[in-house]
Design a protein around this motif. Structure first.
Motif, short mmCIF file in Angstrom:
data_model
loop_
_atom_site.label_atom_id
_atom_site.label_comp_id
_atom_site.label_asym_id
_atom_site.label_seq_id
_atom_site.Cartn_x
_atom_site.Cartn_y
_atom_site.Cartn_z
N VAL A 79 -15.89 10.33 -53.75
CA VAL A 79 -16.28 11.23 -52.66
C VAL A 79 -16.18 12.67 -53.16
CG1 VAL A 79 -13.93 11.25 -51.71
CG2 VAL A 79 -15.86 11.87 -50.25
N ALA A 80 -17.17 13.49 -52.82
CA ALA A 80 -17.18 14.88 -53.23
C ALA A 80 -16.59 15.75 -52.13
CB ALA A 80 -18.61 15.34 -53.54
N LEU A 81 -15.71 16.68 -52.51
CA LEU A 81 -15.21 17.71 -51.62
C LEU A 81 -15.67 19.04 -52.18
CD1 LEU A 81 -13.31 15.33 -50.75
CD2 LEU A 81 -11.58 17.07 -50.27
N VAL A 82 -16.53 19.74 -51.45
CA VAL A 82 -17.12 20.98 -51.96
C VAL A 82 -17.08 22.05 -50.88
CG1 VAL A 82 -18.65 19.76 -53.57
CG2 VAL A 82 -19.43 20.20 -51.24
N GLY A 83 -17.26 23.30 -51.32
CA GLY A 83 -17.26 24.39 -50.35
C GLY A 83 -17.19 25.76 -51.00
N HIS B 125 -5.62 6.68 -50.62
CA HIS B 125 -6.30 5.47 -50.16
C HIS B 125 -7.32 4.97 -51.19
CE1 HIS B 125 -4.54 6.58 -46.28
NE2 HIS B 125 -4.76 5.34 -45.92
N GLY B 126 -7.19 5.44 -52.43
CA GLY B 126 -7.98 4.87 -53.51
C GLY B 126 -9.31 5.53 -53.82
N TRP B 127 -9.60 6.66 -53.18
CA TRP B 127 -10.85 7.35 -53.46
C TRP B 127 -10.68 8.32 -54.62
CZ3 TRP B 127 -15.59 6.70 -50.96
CH2 TRP B 127 -15.57 5.80 -49.90
N ALA C 150 -25.34 16.24 -39.97
CA ALA C 150 -24.21 15.80 -40.78
C ALA C 150 -23.11 15.27 -39.86
CB ALA C 150 -23.68 16.95 -41.63
N GLN C 151 -22.35 14.31 -40.36
CA GLN C 151 -21.26 13.75 -39.56
C GLN C 151 -20.10 14.73 -39.55
OE1 GLN C 151 -20.62 9.40 -40.13
NE2 GLN C 151 -22.10 9.60 -41.81
N ILE C 152 -19.52 14.92 -38.39
CA ILE C 152 -18.44 15.90 -38.23
C ILE C 152 -17.10 15.26 -38.60
CG2 ILE C 152 -18.16 15.37 -35.77
CD1 ILE C 152 -17.44 18.33 -35.36
N ILE C 153 -16.30 15.99 -39.33
CA ILE C 153 -14.96 15.54 -39.70
C ILE C 153 -14.02 15.89 -38.56
CG2 ILE C 153 -13.05 15.81 -41.34
CD1 ILE C 153 -15.17 16.62 -43.45
N THR C 154 -13.43 14.87 -37.94
CA THR C 154 -12.57 15.11 -36.79
C THR C 154 -11.11 14.74 -37.06
OG1 THR C 154 -13.13 12.92 -35.91
CG2 THR C 154 -14.45 14.79 -35.14
N LEU D 228 -11.96 9.86 -40.41
CA LEU D 228 -12.77 9.94 -41.63
C LEU D 228 -12.57 8.71 -42.49
CD1 LEU D 228 -14.59 11.49 -43.63
CD2 LEU D 228 -12.51 12.53 -44.57
N LEU D 229 -11.32 8.30 -42.69
CA LEU D 229 -11.04 7.11 -43.49
C LEU D 229 -11.67 5.87 -42.86
CD1 LEU D 229 -7.33 7.87 -44.37
CD2 LEU D 229 -9.18 7.58 -46.03
#
Length: 349
Positions: free
Chosen positions: A89-93, A115-117, A248-252, A257-258
């Motif tokens: 999974v990419a985390l960017v900003g 969690h293994g990502w 885009a799906q919102i992170i809540t 998310l998991l």
């Protein structure tokens, strides 16, 4: 390759885009080059790289329009295996995140890692550095993709982080050693970040942030895109909010998310579908219970006697194109839908 190298001036001019002047330049410069010496010099400066011919090259990069011809690397090449297992999974900003953006980047990077990502980012200042560092703090797996040569640290303030990742993580670059920062290289780098990952999380991004390029490419590749909602008063969150507006799906939160990412099956988990994978799927009903949105996509394809093009699926489901693309990818991995030439889809036989 040998035929191209030995081509005469007249033969070069038969290639579209090469005229009399350019063919003369190629012919003149070619005489000063000894290919074996050139290759030896390159290998000396760049001893560690893989190509699409190598078994380590991620299959996932073949899914993008312009996969890199070379991937230079430092670190643990074994981490590339997680890419084809769909656990990246990419985390960017932004390079100038707010306290809020930094805090949530740290939280999500740690939680996903535990969690293994595998966390992928661009080893830039700001969100990228926070994502990598937080992953390392919990002994997680992380991959950095550079827009410079593999031996060039940019910005210099990330030297310590770079050294850590070269030892226990993995650093990749398509550029040869010594390549200095160039503004055109970073958008090109972003296609690799998006291509390596099943999902891209935009943590905080302004209107002109390069992270938006990564998100757009991820969407084009049929990968999931998430965005963290920020304050309307924060200009560095404007791009993230616009992504949410565009679908885009919102992170809540971490748990949600998991849970959402957990619905994306990994290649080594496909046997969890009670033996359905690889068995026949009738046109009337898939043999696994699908979420409503995926069932809608599947039903639209199943109702057609011929393979269905993407536009017809979007029209038939009434869903946003990004949702349809990510849904199709999930259905393919589940084994209930098959992609044919020309992005046409049919139920699995």
């Amino acid at each position: 390759m040998e035929v191209a190298w030995d081509a005469s001036i007249e033969e070069l001019q038969t290639i579209e885009g090469i005229g009399p002047k350019l063919s003369q330049i190629i012919h003149h410069q070619r005489q000063a080059i000894v290919p074996d010496h050139l290759l030896d010099g390159y290998l000396e400066a760049n001893p560690s790289f893989i190509t699409p011919a190598d078994p380590e090259y991620p299959n996932r990069l073949w899914e993008i329009a312009d996969p890199p011809v070379l991937l230079h690397y430092q670190g643990d090449l074994e981490l590339l295996k997680t890419i084809d297992q769909a656990t990246t999974v990419a985390l960017v900003g932004t390079r100038k995140p707010s306290d809020y953006g930094q805090r949530w980047t740290r939280r999500l990077s740690r939680s996903l890692s535990q969690h293994g990502w595998t966390i992928v980012s661009g080893l830039a200042a700001g969100i990228d550095a926070q994502a990598h560092q937080s992953c390392l703090e919990v002994q997680g797996a992380t991959i950095g993709v550079l827009g410079t040569g593999i031996d060039v640290v940019y910005p210099r303030s990330n030297q310590k982080l770079y050294d850590q990742m070269a030892q226990v993580g993995l650093i990749l670059s398509e550029y040869p050693a010594g390549t200095a920062p160039n503004r055109t290289h970073f958008p090109e780098r972003n296609r690799i970040v998006a291509g390596l990952c099943r999902a891209t999380l935009v943590m905080e991004a302004g209107h002109k942030s390069g992270a938006l390029i990564t998100a757009r490419l991820a969407n084009e590749y049929g990968r999931d895109v998430y965005a963290l909602a920020g304050s309307l008063d924060n200009p560095e969150a404007a791009g993230s909010l616009n992504l949410i507006h565009q679908g885009a799906q919102i992170i809540t939160g971490e748990a949600r998310l998991l849970e959402s990412l957990g619905t994306i099956p990994t290649l080594d988990q496909l046997d969890l579908f009670d033996g359905v994978i690889g068995s026949a799927v009738t046109p009337s009903q898939p043999m696994i219970q699908l979420p409503p949105e995926l069932h809608n996509i599947w039903q639209t394809i199943a109702n057609s006697p011929e393979p269905v093009i993407l536009d017809h699926i979007v029209e038939g489901t009434g869903l946003p194109t990004g949702n349809v693309l990510s849904g199709l990818l999930e259905l393919e991995l589940m084994g209930v839908v098959e992609q044919q030439a020309g992005m046409r889809y049919q139920t699995a036989s």
